[in-house]
Design an enzyme around this catalytic site. Structure first.
Site, PDB file in Angstrom:
ATOM      1  N   HIS A 116      -4.499  -9.197   1.082  1.00  0.00           N
ATOM      2  CA  HIS A 116      -4.669  -8.229   2.169  1.00  0.00           C
ATOM      3  C   HIS A 116      -5.657  -8.803   3.182  1.00  0.00           C
ATOM      4  CE1 HIS A 116      -4.692  -4.265   4.023  1.00  0.00           C
ATOM      5  NE2 HIS A 116      -6.002  -4.432   4.186  1.00  0.00           N
ATOM      6  N   VAL A 151      -2.178   2.135  -2.835  1.00  0.00           N
ATOM      7  CA  VAL A 151      -2.062   0.945  -1.973  1.00  0.00           C
ATOM      8  C   VAL A 151      -3.425   0.319  -1.669  1.00  0.00           C
ATOM      9  CG1 VAL A 151      -1.344   0.197   0.330  1.00  0.00           C
ATOM     10  CG2 VAL A 151       0.051   1.822  -0.939  1.00  0.00           C
TER      11      VAL A 151
END
Ligand code: GRF
Length: 203
Positions: A116, A151
Site C-alpha cells: 500500500h 481493507v
C-alpha cells in the site's frame, strides 16, 4: 523444509505491474528465492498480463462480475481454485483493485500479502499519495502487510519512508513512492519466506 526452497507465488494485479516487474527482477538476480507460476488479473487489458506473457508466465483473467470494487463470492472462489491449481503457496497482491471478501481469505489464510502506498495506518484507501499531499505531511512511504478482511488493516511486515518535497505533484510523489515499493516488496517477500511465515497463521 529448506528455507531456500522455491516458494510458489501467485501474483494478482489490475494495473501496469511495475511491482510485479520488480519482483521478477529480484527472482532473476537471485535476491528472491521464489517462482511465479501464474499471474491473475480482473482486467484483460492490464499491463501486468502483458509483462507476464513476455516472461513466459501463465496468465488468467477473472470472469467479469456485476461489481467494480469487489468480486462476487463465486468469482472469488474461482480465483482461489485457479491459485490452488498452480499450487501457489503465497498470494502477492500487486495493485489488485478488488476488495477480497471471503473465499480467497479462507483458501489462503495468513498467506496473502499486499503493498500500500502510505505508511499505514495513515492514509488507507484510494490514492494514498494524494491524501498525504492534501494532509500537508512532510513524509509518507509504503507498507507491506498481511491481508485481512478489513481493507489496509492487516499486520504490517515492512515499511519504507519517502520524503514529500516542495513542489511535489501527485504524479511526482507517486513515482517516488513506487521506487520505494520496488525495493521493499521483494525484500519483504524474501523475509517472509526465510522466516517461513507463510506456513502458519501469524498473529
Ligand atoms: C502501487 O502503487 C501499490 O502500492 C498499489 O497499487 C499500485 C500498483 O502499481 N497497491 P503497479 O501496477 O505495481 O505498477
Amino acid at each position: 523444509m529448506n528455507s531456500r526452497k522455491r516458494v510458489l507465488l501467485g501474483v494478482l494485479g489490475s494495473g501496469r505491474g511495475s511491482n510485479f516487474a520488480a519482483i521478477l527482477d529480484s527472482i532473476a538476480s537471485g535476491r528472491l528465492s521464489a517462482s511465479i507460476p501464474v499471474v491473475i488479473s480482473d482486467r484483460e487489458d492490464a499491463g501486468i498480463l502483458e509483462l507476464a506473457r513476455e516472461a513466459k508466465i501463465q496468465t488468467a483473467v477473472l470472469r467479469q462480475g456485476r461489481f467494480r470494487t469487489w468480486l462476487e463470492p463465486e468469482i472469488e472462489e474461482e480465483l482461489a481454485q485457479c491459485l490452488r491449481r498452480f499450487q501457489v503457496d503465497l498470494v502477492v497482491l500487486a495493485g489488485f483493485l478488488r476488495v477480497l471478501k471471503g473465499p480467497l481469505l479462507a483458501a489462503y489464510p495468513g498467506k496473502i500479502l499486499n503493498i500500500h502506498p502510505s505508511l499505514l495506518p495513515a492514509f488507507k484507501g484510494k490514492e494514498a499519495w494524494k491524501q498525504a499531499l492534501e494532509a500537508g505531511v512532510t513524509e509518507t512511504g509504503c507498507t507491506v502487510h498481511w491481508v485481512e478482511p478489513e481493507v489496509d488493516s492487516g499486520p504490517i511486515l515492512g515499511q519504507e519512508r519517502v520524503p514529500i518535497l516542495p513542489g511535489d505533484t501527485p504524479e511526482i510523489l507517486h513515482a517516488r513512492i513506487q521506487e520505494a515499493e520496488h525495493r521493499l516488496y521483494p525484500e519483504v517477500i524474501q523475509s517472509v519466506i526465510d522466516r517461513k511465515l507463510w506456513q502458519g497463521i501469524h498473529s
